[in-house]
Scaffold this active site. Structure first.
Site, PDB file in Angstrom:
ATOM      1  N   SER A   1       0.814  -1.222   0.000  1.00 46.92           N
ATOM      2  CA  SER A   1       0.000   0.000   0.000  1.00 46.92           C
ATOM      3  C   SER A   1       0.845   1.268   0.000  1.00 46.92           C
ATOM      4  O   SER A   1       0.382   2.323  -0.463  1.00 46.92           O
ATOM      5  CB  SER A   1      -0.936   0.010   1.213  1.00 46.92           C
ATOM      6  OG  SER A   1      -0.207  -0.119   2.417  1.00 46.92           O
TER       7      SER A   1
ATOM      8  N   ASP B   1      -0.066   6.835  10.329  1.00 47.93           N
ATOM      9  CA  ASP B   1      -0.525   5.807  11.269  1.00 47.93           C
ATOM     10  C   ASP B   1       0.605   4.898  11.743  1.00 47.93           C
ATOM     11  O   ASP B   1       0.360   3.823  12.272  1.00 47.93           O
ATOM     12  CB  ASP B   1      -1.623   4.954  10.621  1.00 47.93           C
ATOM     13  CG  ASP B   1      -1.171   4.319   9.312  1.00 47.93           C
ATOM     14  OD1 ASP B   1       0.030   4.418   8.969  1.00 47.93           O
ATOM     15  OD2 ASP B   1      -2.011   3.720   8.615  1.00 47.93           O
TER      16      ASP B   1
ATOM     17  N   HIS C   1       1.778   3.989   6.967  1.00 44.70           N
ATOM     18  CA  HIS C   1       1.481   4.647   5.690  1.00 44.70           C
ATOM     19  C   HIS C   1       2.011   6.077   5.712  1.00 44.70           C
ATOM     20  O   HIS C   1       1.914   6.772   6.716  1.00 44.70           O
ATOM     21  CB  HIS C   1      -0.020   4.626   5.414  1.00 44.70           C
ATOM     22  CG  HIS C   1      -0.561   3.242   5.293  1.00 44.70           C
ATOM     23  ND1 HIS C   1      -1.255   2.634   6.314  1.00 44.70           N
ATOM     24  CD2 HIS C   1      -0.477   2.342   4.284  1.00 44.70           C
ATOM     25  CE1 HIS C   1      -1.597   1.407   5.932  1.00 44.70           C
ATOM     26  NE2 HIS C   1      -1.132   1.207   4.708  1.00 44.70           N
TER      27      HIS C   1
END
Length: 206
Positions: free
Chosen positions: A12, A182, A185
């Site tokens: 991601s 977080d 990310h």
């Protein structure tokens, strides 16, 4: 001169926003690299393809390696993987885990396939960080995966981007600007740091 092809693949951190982007790049370090290469090296500007998919571990890359890497026949291949292989041990300990020896074994096979089936220059990015605390449990667990990445970079003569070191160096300064949103990310600052470290290391386009 034929335009060269640069493929980015990962999780991601690489994907971030690409599925909402008509250009399929996203809002991430890949886009920053694209933008800076376009400005600084327009005569050598490559075709850039983002193949990041959220949640991927090294085993997920293996499942899509033929389609998303080998079939694209890249001239340059940049890989960023390893965060989820560790993070799943923390946020989902009941699932089947990928420990360092298996991580290295699968990664080794993928790199071997690239070497045997393409002429790509391979760029390995160190996994970044898990929590913005140098000695967090995630960062301690990550060390074995970093060591595996370093061994594989040496074995296959890959360019090694010291992303993890760059993040730790910034954290050590006590900078009061978040690098992540977080703990994993990237914030805009984290993406800038990834792109800066990549461009300082990969000099193929200069």
């Amino acid at each position: 001169m034929t335009q060269q092809r640069l493929v980015f693949i990962g999780d991601s951190i690489t994907e971030w926003g690409r599925f909402e982007d008509p250009l399929d790049l996203g809002d991430n370090y890949v886009r920053i690299i694209r933008d800076l290469l376009a400005i600084e090296s327009p005569e050598m500007f490559p075709e850039i393809i983002n193949k990041g998919i959220g949640g991927n571990r090294i085993s997920d890359l293996a499942e899509r390696w033929q389609e998303d890497v080998i079939a694209l026949n890249p001239d340059w291949l940049s890989i960023s993987i390893g965060i989820n292989d560790v993070w799943r041990q923390l946020d989902n300990p009941d699932m089947e885990q990928i420990y360092p020896d298996q991580f290295e074994r699968i990664y080794d096979q993928l790199l071997k396939e690239v070497k045997n089936q393409t002429d790509a220059t391979i760029i390995l990015m160190e996994p970044t960080i898990i929590e913005e605390e140098i000695h967090s449990r995630g960062n301690e667990l990550l060390k074995a995966y970093l060591e595996a990445t370093h061994r594989l970079a040496e074995k296959y003569a890959c360019i090694l981007v010291p992303t993890h070191k760059a993040f730790l160096d910034v954290l050590a300064t006590g900078l009061d600007v978040p690098l992540t949103i977080d703990g994993v990310h990237m914030s805009s600052t984290g993406n800038q740091l990834m792109a800066k470290t990549w461009l300082e290391t990969v000099t193929l386009f200069k």
